[in-house]
Design a protein around this motif. Structure first.
Motif, PDB file in Angstrom:
ATOM      1  N   PHE A 169      14.118   8.171  19.376  1.00  0.00           N
ATOM      2  CA  PHE A 169      14.323   7.512  18.097  1.00  0.00           C
ATOM      3  C   PHE A 169      15.463   8.195  17.363  1.00  0.00           C
ATOM      4  N   SER A 170      16.249   7.404  16.639  1.00  0.00           N
ATOM      5  CA  SER A 170      17.363   8.005  15.919  1.00  0.00           C
ATOM      6  C   SER A 170      16.978   8.410  14.496  1.00  0.00           C
ATOM      7  N   ALA A 171      15.818   7.964  14.022  1.00  0.00           N
ATOM      8  CA  ALA A 171      15.366   8.353  12.690  1.00  0.00           C
ATOM      9  C   ALA A 171      13.874   8.066  12.562  1.00  0.00           C
ATOM     10  N   HIS A 172      13.248   8.706  11.580  1.00  0.00           N
ATOM     11  CA  HIS A 172      11.832   8.480  11.280  1.00  0.00           C
ATOM     12  C   HIS A 172      11.699   8.288   9.777  1.00  0.00           C
ATOM     13  N   LEU A 173      10.838   7.376   9.383  1.00  0.00           N
ATOM     14  CA  LEU A 173      10.564   7.111   7.977  1.00  0.00           C
ATOM     15  C   LEU A 173       9.207   7.718   7.637  1.00  0.00           C
ATOM     16  N   TYR A 174       9.169   8.573   6.629  1.00  0.00           N
ATOM     17  CA  TYR A 174       7.937   9.220   6.154  1.00  0.00           C
ATOM     18  C   TYR A 174       7.700   8.788   4.713  1.00  0.00           C
ATOM     19  N   GLY A 175       6.445   8.485   4.387  1.00  0.00           N
ATOM     20  CA  GLY A 175       6.120   8.133   3.012  1.00  0.00           C
ATOM     21  C   GLY A 175       4.662   8.397   2.705  1.00  0.00           C
ATOM     22  N   THR A 176       4.315   8.346   1.433  1.00  0.00           N
ATOM     23  CA  THR A 176       2.925   8.520   1.026  1.00  0.00           C
ATOM     24  C   THR A 176       2.314   7.143   0.762  1.00  0.00           C
ATOM     25  N   LEU A 177       0.997   7.091   0.838  1.00  0.00           N
ATOM     26  CA  LEU A 177       0.280   5.833   0.657  1.00  0.00           C
ATOM     27  C   LEU A 177      -0.459   5.806  -0.672  1.00  0.00           C
TER      28      LEU A 177
ATOM     29  N   GLY B  89       0.807  -1.220   0.000  1.00  0.00           N
ATOM     30  CA  GLY B  89       0.000   0.000   0.000  1.00  0.00           C
ATOM     31  C   GLY B  89       0.839   1.267   0.000  1.00  0.00           C
ATOM     32  N   ILE B  90       2.153   1.136   0.075  1.00  0.00           N
ATOM     33  CA  ILE B  90       3.048   2.295   0.053  1.00  0.00           C
ATOM     34  C   ILE B  90       3.196   2.784  -1.381  1.00  0.00           C
ATOM     35  N   ASN B  91       3.178   4.080  -1.555  1.00  0.00           N
ATOM     36  CA  ASN B  91       3.321   4.678  -2.878  1.00  0.00           C
ATOM     37  C   ASN B  91       4.811   4.792  -3.211  1.00  0.00           C
ATOM     38  N   PHE B  92       5.312   3.867  -4.004  1.00  0.00           N
ATOM     39  CA  PHE B  92       6.722   3.891  -4.380  1.00  0.00           C
ATOM     40  C   PHE B  92       6.987   4.797  -5.573  1.00  0.00           C
ATOM     41  N   HIS B  93       5.950   5.448  -6.081  1.00  0.00           N
ATOM     42  CA  HIS B  93       6.127   6.454  -7.131  1.00  0.00           C
ATOM     43  C   HIS B  93       6.220   7.848  -6.521  1.00  0.00           C
ATOM     44  N   GLY B  94       6.043   7.937  -5.214  1.00  0.00           N
ATOM     45  CA  GLY B  94       6.146   9.211  -4.506  1.00  0.00           C
ATOM     46  C   GLY B  94       7.426   9.261  -3.694  1.00  0.00           C
ATOM     47  N   ASP B  95       7.523  10.286  -2.870  1.00  0.00           N
ATOM     48  CA  ASP B  95       8.723  10.466  -2.056  1.00  0.00           C
ATOM     49  C   ASP B  95       8.705   9.562  -0.834  1.00  0.00           C
ATOM     50  N   LEU B  96       9.886   9.193  -0.401  1.00  0.00           N
ATOM     51  CA  LEU B  96      10.091   8.483   0.846  1.00  0.00           C
ATOM     52  C   LEU B  96      11.256   9.189   1.526  1.00  0.00           C
ATOM     53  N   PHE B  97      11.057   9.604   2.770  1.00  0.00           N
ATOM     54  CA  PHE B  97      12.082  10.355   3.491  1.00  0.00           C
ATOM     55  C   PHE B  97      12.504   9.611   4.745  1.00  0.00           C
ATOM     56  N   ILE B  98      13.785   9.640   5.040  1.00  0.00           N
ATOM     57  CA  ILE B  98      14.291   9.254   6.351  1.00  0.00           C
ATOM     58  C   ILE B  98      14.790  10.547   6.977  1.00  0.00           C
ATOM     59  N   VAL B  99      14.251  10.848   8.153  1.00  0.00           N
ATOM     60  CA  VAL B  99      14.570  12.090   8.838  1.00  0.00           C
ATOM     61  C   VAL B  99      15.301  11.766  10.139  1.00  0.00           C
ATOM     62  N   VAL B 100      16.450  12.377  10.317  1.00  0.00           N
ATOM     63  CA  VAL B 100      17.215  12.246  11.557  1.00  0.00           C
ATOM     64  C   VAL B 100      16.941  13.498  12.377  1.00  0.00           C
ATOM     65  N   PRO B 101      16.264  13.332  13.540  1.00  0.00           N
ATOM     66  CA  PRO B 101      15.899  14.513  14.325  1.00  0.00           C
ATOM     67  C   PRO B 101      17.088  15.095  15.077  1.00  0.00           C
ATOM     68  N   ASP B 102      16.922  16.344  15.473  1.00  0.00           N
ATOM     69  CA  ASP B 102      17.897  17.001  16.339  1.00  0.00           C
ATOM     70  C   ASP B 102      17.688  16.446  17.736  1.00  0.00           C
ATOM     71  N   ASN B 103      18.623  15.628  18.227  1.00  0.00           N
ATOM     72  CA  ASN B 103      18.446  14.944  19.511  1.00  0.00           C
ATOM     73  C   ASN B 103      18.306  15.896  20.685  1.00  0.00           C
TER      74      ASN B 103
ATOM     75  N   LYS C 105      14.827   2.540  17.821  1.00  0.00           N
ATOM     76  CA  LYS C 105      14.742   2.861  19.242  1.00  0.00           C
ATOM     77  C   LYS C 105      15.259   1.651  20.001  1.00  0.00           C
ATOM     78  N   LYS C 106      16.088   1.885  20.989  1.00  0.00           N
ATOM     79  CA  LYS C 106      16.717   0.765  21.679  1.00  0.00           C
ATOM     80  C   LYS C 106      15.824   0.147  22.753  1.00  0.00           C
ATOM     81  N   GLU C 107      15.081   0.955  23.495  1.00  0.00           N
ATOM     82  CA  GLU C 107      14.255   0.376  24.551  1.00  0.00           C
ATOM     83  C   GLU C 107      12.834   0.145  24.053  1.00  0.00           C
TER      84      GLU C 107
END
Length: 183
Positions: free
Chosen positions: A104-112, A83-97, A160-162
């Motif tokens: 979390f050390s990263a987040h995955l964002y995508g369109t459906l 169900g993931i839209n692989f014709h759209g953008d997919l982002f991995i975002v590393v937040p400012d800790n 996430k480790k814990e």
């Protein structure tokens, strides 16, 4: 007016209209402004260089799928059914800790492309857990996973480790609330 002024005016109008009609991902509105890094995957471009069948024949793919949970194996064998839209953008975002307290050390964002297929895939990851609804937001939380999505997009915190949930799904409310704020 002089011809140079006319050309300058026409140039300015054309440039403004080009900027207004430039393609922008709907995910840009969800990406945090204070991210350390944002990685954008352009799957149509990658697919033009190597097919998924060719990727599946690589030695590292066999190693990755060998120890994967059943739901991940199914996803890796046929990602289009997710169900993931692989014709759209997919982002991995590393937040400012310093500002992101989620751990979390990263987040995955995508369109459906298909919300029902995505919900079914997520439910396979944690079949005993109930999908919670918060307005248009859907959230599934268990000991190992948290996934949040709307009809248009999804976000998955990564690495996430814990643990952040229990089998009864009672903990992890802060994490779900944080994701709800983002969405």
């Amino acid at each position: 007016m002089k011809p140079a002024h006319h050309l300058l005016l026409i140039f300015a109008v054309v440039m403004q209209s080009l900027c207004m009609h430039a393609q922008q991902s709907p995910l840009h509105a969800y990406l945090p402004a204070n991210a350390k890094a944002v990685i954008n995957f352009n799957f149509p471009s990658l697919a033009s260089k190597m097919s998924w069948q060719e990727v599946q024949q690589l030695s590292f793919f066999d190693e990755a799928i060998r120890n994967a949970p059943p739901a991940m194996k199914q996803f890796l064998k046929n990602p289009a059914a997710s169900g993931i839209n692989f014709h759209g953008d997919l982002f991995i975002v590393v937040p400012d800790n310093a500002q992101d307290k989620s751990g979390f050390s990263a987040h995955l964002y995508g369109t459906l492309a298909d919300t029902a297929k995505f919900a079914a895939m997520v439910k396979q990851m944690a079949p005993k857990q109930k999908i919670r609804t918060l307005g248009k937001l859907r959230v599934l939380i268990d000991e190992k996973n948290i996934v949040a999505w709307t009809p248009e997009m999804f976000v998955v915190p990564l690495l996430k480790k814990e643990k952040f949930g229990t089998a009864d799904g009672k903990t992890g409310a802060r994490t779900a609330a944080d994701i709800n704020k983002q969405l």
